[in-house]
Structure formats: structure tokens, C-alpha cells
Design an enzyme around this catalytic site. Structure first.
Site, PDB file in Angstrom:
ATOM      1  N   GLU A   9      -4.186  -4.512  -3.549  1.00 41.06           N
ATOM      2  CA  GLU A   9      -5.262  -4.886  -4.482  1.00 41.06           C
ATOM      3  C   GLU A   9      -5.206  -6.375  -4.821  1.00 41.06           C
ATOM      4  O   GLU A   9      -6.229  -7.047  -4.889  1.00 41.06           O
ATOM      5  CB  GLU A   9      -5.146  -4.072  -5.783  1.00 41.06           C
ATOM      6  CG  GLU A   9      -5.610  -2.643  -5.636  1.00 41.06           C
ATOM      7  CD  GLU A   9      -5.342  -1.825  -6.900  1.00 41.06           C
ATOM      8  OE1 GLU A   9      -6.235  -1.085  -7.297  1.00 41.06           O
ATOM      9  OE2 GLU A   9      -4.243  -1.919  -7.468  1.00 41.06           O
ATOM     10  N   LYS A  49       0.790   8.243 -11.893  1.00 37.16           N
ATOM     11  CA  LYS A  49       0.163   7.227 -11.052  1.00 37.16           C
ATOM     12  C   LYS A  49       1.146   6.439 -10.193  1.00 37.16           C
ATOM     13  O   LYS A  49       2.233   6.101 -10.624  1.00 37.16           O
ATOM     14  CB  LYS A  49      -0.619   6.224 -11.925  1.00 37.16           C
ATOM     15  CG  LYS A  49      -1.866   6.779 -12.572  1.00 37.16           C
ATOM     16  CD  LYS A  49      -2.925   7.243 -11.571  1.00 37.16           C
ATOM     17  CE  LYS A  49      -3.546   6.103 -10.803  1.00 37.16           C
ATOM     18  NZ  LYS A  49      -4.410   5.277 -11.652  1.00 37.16           N
ATOM     19  N   SER A  65       1.582   3.413 -13.810  1.00 37.43           N
ATOM     20  CA  SER A  65       0.680   3.169 -14.923  1.00 37.43           C
ATOM     21  C   SER A  65       1.468   3.267 -16.215  1.00 37.43           C
ATOM     22  O   SER A  65       2.371   4.091 -16.337  1.00 37.43           O
ATOM     23  CB  SER A  65      -0.435   4.216 -14.899  1.00 37.43           C
ATOM     24  OG  SER A  65      -0.989   4.345 -16.197  1.00 37.43           O
ATOM     25  N   HIS A 120     -19.860   2.998   9.074  1.00 38.66           N
ATOM     26  CA  HIS A 120     -20.502   3.294   7.783  1.00 38.66           C
ATOM     27  C   HIS A 120     -19.572   4.097   6.862  1.00 38.66           C
ATOM     28  O   HIS A 120     -20.050   4.846   5.999  1.00 38.66           O
ATOM     29  CB  HIS A 120     -21.818   4.058   7.961  1.00 38.66           C
ATOM     30  CG  HIS A 120     -22.720   3.469   9.002  1.00 38.66           C
ATOM     31  ND1 HIS A 120     -23.665   2.514   8.733  1.00 38.66           N
ATOM     32  CD2 HIS A 120     -22.771   3.689  10.343  1.00 38.66           C
ATOM     33  CE1 HIS A 120     -24.290   2.180   9.852  1.00 38.66           C
ATOM     34  NE2 HIS A 120     -23.760   2.871  10.852  1.00 38.66           N
TER      35      HIS A 120
END
Ligand code: ARG
Length: 480
Positions: free
Chosen positions: A313, A306, A300, A179
Site C-alpha cells: 500500500e 487484521k 490493526s 477487465h
């Protein structure tokens, strides 16, 4: 269409070598009174997609030609000339010297057209007893056979990297989750080896699909079989197929094998996507379990600090695309009457893109994983907290004769107290512990360490160090 290309074609035509059989300018144009509409031409053309089948198409054509020779449909010298011509066409394609012309509807027609330019009207005999329907069915099978054996090698390489990474950190523990809540400590290697098992099953699916698709369809003709006395088993032997298809209608319309492959590819992508998701989580500031290699991340355009996990992804993102291709294939086939229908031409963009996506994803994730840094200190810290040894306390009480349900309740009260006081279970003294159960003795402390908790899980499949080390050895042997 460059003038050069057109000139080339017109020259061939002038020499009377064009396969053009009519006003339509098509090999199949005999029964047509009018030229194919320009819109239709560009709507039906598939050569940009199916040109990647050229090597397999020529391999199949050579085998077909030899079979016609064996059946005495072609003389020995005709057979030799056609085979040599096909080899020249292949060389042109290999070297990027082949000139496609607008009339090349698909790779099959392009190759036959060029063959005829090279060897003259004899080229027109190659297609005897064959249809593009059984031809394309053969080509995809040959192509897939090669692709799947390459994919298996890539997947094995990926497994090797995961095993090596696990081995390098074989004593490192980490929180195991259910979980997405901290549950019990496991070895980091155990977690990585879970993916090795998934990939092992994926390989099994690809091997299985390879066996089923390894059947030779040539000789099925357009749909009904062939009038020529061709020895289909001979063709199969030349092409390394153990057997031939048994029903011509089925042979030209069957795409089950592609659906199976697309399904196996989807499952593989699902596995890669799960790993990617974990890499994204683990590399976040919230987890900091791992550091992705700089060379595999991007920045970024606005926020200078970043470092984004774009590679995992994108693997996660491309998964839907592969699922889409599976659904595309299933949908294309679902209401198709026997036998061949042009709808089937839509199979190749789907299959090819699914394959390309999986190949690229496996390759990039393999290299990313090879360079992944594990933040051992963070993992060590993380594994100490969250009362992850609570189950050990309960199981200890069981060894002291307490029924498991009661042991669970006692331990629950202990965990509640720890939470209230902001302490870990390991901080409690024996005296304090005994206020929860008189059955607790100092022997509990022997079990109340991360290492003990891990090593206790020593049955097959458990996370104990001995087990994981053994599995690493087995996998190393399997993958060597
Ligand atoms: N380009 C076609 C395909 O990919 C080849 C078979 C064409 N057959 C036909 N009867 N039009 O399916």
C-alpha cells in the site's frame, strides 16, 4: 547552533583563516555593505539537502585542482597541498566529524571554508576558474552516475527474485484477467515474468539516461566559459567522463538529465505500484492467491484479526510522490531564462527524494517477494472455474472448419447454458456438447484442460510451459 560549533568558527576567524571576505561574513561578500538578513540566510541555505553530494563535490574539486595544476595556474606544490587538504575534509565528512557552521550556505561553500581553515589562504585558490554553477552541475552528474549504477544492481536483484519465485512455481496455473474478470488460464510464473520484462525496460531507461548525463560540465564557469587555459578533456578523463559539454550556457542551466531520471523513476514506481496493487488484491480474503510474509505486514490497533498489506500500500501511495517530483522539476525549468537561476537549487530535494523513494520501494518489495507464499490449492481451484476454457472450445471449432465468428457464437450459447445450470464447460458430456455443434468430437476433451489450454499458447511470448521455462532460462543467464 551550539556554542562549541560557534567557538570553532570564531577560532578559525581569529587565526585569519576564515574565508569571510567582508562584513557579510560570506565568501562572496566583497561587494556587500550589509550583513545578510537572518531570514534570507535560512531561506537560501541548502546544505541540509546538498551535503549528500560531498564526496562527489570533493572528487570534482580534486580533478579541478589537478587541471589547474596542469595549466600551471597552480604550482605543483600548491596542487598537492590543496588535494591533500580536500582529502582531509573528506575524511572528516566520512567520519561524521565535519562541523557545519551556520554560515555554510551549501556544501560547496562548507567544503571550501573548511579547506581554508585547514591549509590557510591557499584554499582560496581552489575556486579559480570555477563557479558553483558548473560545480553543482558536475556534482549532480557524478552523484547520479553512481546512484543509477546502484539502482540498476537493485533492480537486477529484484528481477532475480521474481524469476526465482516464478521458477519455484513454474507449473502452477492461475486465472489470467482482463477487465479484472477471469479470462484465460496463465502460468503464475508467466504473470511474474511480466514484471521482469517491465523492470528490464526500466533498466534500459536508466542506462540510456546514464549515457546522456555522462558529460563533463566543469570549465563552463558561471555561464560564459573560463579565462584559464584549462584542459577540459583532461578533467573529464580524471573523472571518467567520455566527453565534455559543448556550450557553457547550456551546461550550467541544463537539468534535462534530472528530468529524464525522474521520468524513468516515475515509470519504475508505476510498475512497482501495479505489482503492489496485485499483491493487495491477491492477499485479500476475496482472492487468497498469496500470503504476504507476516514480517512485512502490520495489524490493526482495533481489529485483532487484521493483517494489513501496508508495504505494498505504501509503495502504491509513494508513487504519487515520485510523479510529483517529476512535475516539480518540469515546472521549475519551464520558464527559466538562460542560464543559471537560483530556482535550480530546488532540483535537488525533488531528485533526491525521488531516488530515495524508489530505492526504498525496490528494496522492500524485493524482500517481500522473496518471502511470498503462493496458495497453490486456491489457484488450482480458481483456475478451474469461470468458463475460462471457452476460447479453447471456439478455437477447437475453428480447427473443425467452423469460421471463428460462428464458433464464438456457438461457444457463447454453451457458456450461457453452463451458467444457467451452474456447471463448468468441462462437466458436459460429448452428447450434450454435440447439441451445440455437430462438429464437436471427443478430440475436444484433449484441449479442454487447463494444462492443454496453457501449453497451446506456445508461440514466443505465450504462456505455454515450454515457453515460460525457456524465458526463465534466458533471464537467468541474462541476470547471472
Ligand atoms: N546551492 C546552489 C544550487 O544548488 C549552488 C549554486 C549556487 N550558485 C549561485 N550562483 N548562487 O544550485
Amino acid at each position: 547552533q551550539s556554542p562549541e560549533k560557534e567557538g570553532h568558527y570564531l577560532m578559525a576567524r581569529a587565526k585569519g583563516r576564515s574565508p569571510a571576505a567582508s562584513e557579510s561574513g560570506k565568501a562572496w561578500g566583497g561587494r556587500f555593505r550589509h550583513k545578510t538578513n537572518r531570514l534570507v540566510e535560512s531561506f537560501t541555505v541548502s546544505v541540509a539537502v546538498d551535503r549528500r553530494l560531498y564526496a562527489h563535490d570533493i572528487q570534482g574539486s580534486i580533478a579541478h585542482c589537478k587541471t589547474l595544476g596542469k595549466a600551471r595556474v597552480l604550482t605543483a606544490s600548491e596542487t598537492r597541498t590543496i588535494v591533500r587538504g580536500l582529502e582531509s575534509v573528506k575524511t572528516e565528512l566520512d567520519r561524521g566529524r565535519f562541523r557545519f557552521i551556520p554560515q555554510d550556505e551549501d556544501i560547496h561553500m562548507a567544503i571550501e571554508r573548511r579547506l581554508t581553515e585547514l591549509i590557510g589562504p591557499l584554499g582560496g585558490k581552489l575556486h579559480t576558474g570555477r563557479s558553483r554553477n558548473d560545480q553543482v552541475a558536475l556534482d549532480i552528474r557524478l552523484y547520479l552516475r553512481d546512484q543509477l549504477s546502484q539502482l540498476l544492481a537493485h533492480l537486477e536483484n529484484f528481477q532475480r527474485v521474481l524469476v526465482a519465485k516464478g521458477k519455484a512455481h513454474r507449473t502452477v496455473a492461475m486465472p489470467g484477467y482482463t477487465h479484472l474478470q477471469r479470462a484465460q488460464p496463465v502460468l503464475f510464473a508467466h504473470h511474474l515474468l511480466a514484471y521482469v520484462e517491465m523492470i528490464e525496460r526500466d533498466k534500459g531507461r536508466f542506462r540510456d539516461a546514464s549515457v546522456r548525463l555522462n558529460v563533463m560540465p566543469l570549465g563552463s564557469g558561471a555561464l560564459a566559459g573560463t579565462n584559464y587555459p584549462v584542459d577540459r578533456l583532461f578533467t573529464a578523463g580524471l573523472l571518467g567522463f567520455p566527453t565534455v559539454t559543448q556550450n557553457s550556457l547550456d551546461a550550467v542551466s541544463d537539468r534535462d538529465f534530472m528530468i529524464e531520471v525522474a521520468s524513468a523513476l516515475s515509470i519504475t514506481m508505476m510498475h512497482l505500484s501495479r505489482l503492489s496493487e496485485e499483491l493487495i488484491l491477491w492477499s485479500s480474503q476475496e482472492f487468497q492467491f498469496v500470503e504476504l510474509p507476516d514480517a512485512f505486514c502490520t495489524g490493526s490497533s482495533m481489529m485483532p484479526q487484521k493483517k494489513n498489506p501496508d508495504v505494498p500500500e505504501l509503495v502504491r501511495g509513494k508513487t504519487g510522490r515520485v510523479y510529483g517530483h517529476l512535475v516539480n522539476l518540469l515546472t521549475t525549468l519551464k520558464a527559466l531564462p538562460l542560464s543559471y537561476n537560483r530556482d535550480l537549487q530546488e532540483d535537488k530535494p525533488a531528485l533526491f527524494d525521488a531516488l530515495d523513494t524508489v530505492f526504498a520501494s525496490v528494496e522492500v518489495l524485493t524482500e517481500l517477494m522473496r518471502r511470498l507464499t503462493v496458495n497453490r490449492d486456491v489457484l488450482k481451484q480458481a483456475v478451474q472455474s469461470g468458463s475460462m476454457l471457452a476460447t479453447e472450445v471456439a478455437d477447437y471449432l475453428v480447427t473443425r472448419g467452423v469460421p471463428f465468428r460462428e464458433a464464438h457464437a456457438i461457444t457463447g450459447r454453451l457458456v450461457r447454458a453452463a451458467l444457467d445450470q451452474g456447471r463448468e464447460l468441462t462437466d458436459f458430456s460429448l452428447e450434450e456438447l454435440r447439441t451445440f455443434s455437430e462438429r464437436i468430437e471427443k478430440g475436444l476433451f484433449l484441449r479442454l484442460t487447463v494444462t492443454a489450454a496453457i501449453d497451446q499458447k506456445s508461440q514466443i511470448g505465450g504462456t505455454a510451459r515450454t515457453r515460460v521455462e525457456q524465458r526463465i532460462k534466458e533471464l537467468e543467464r541474462m541476470l547471472s
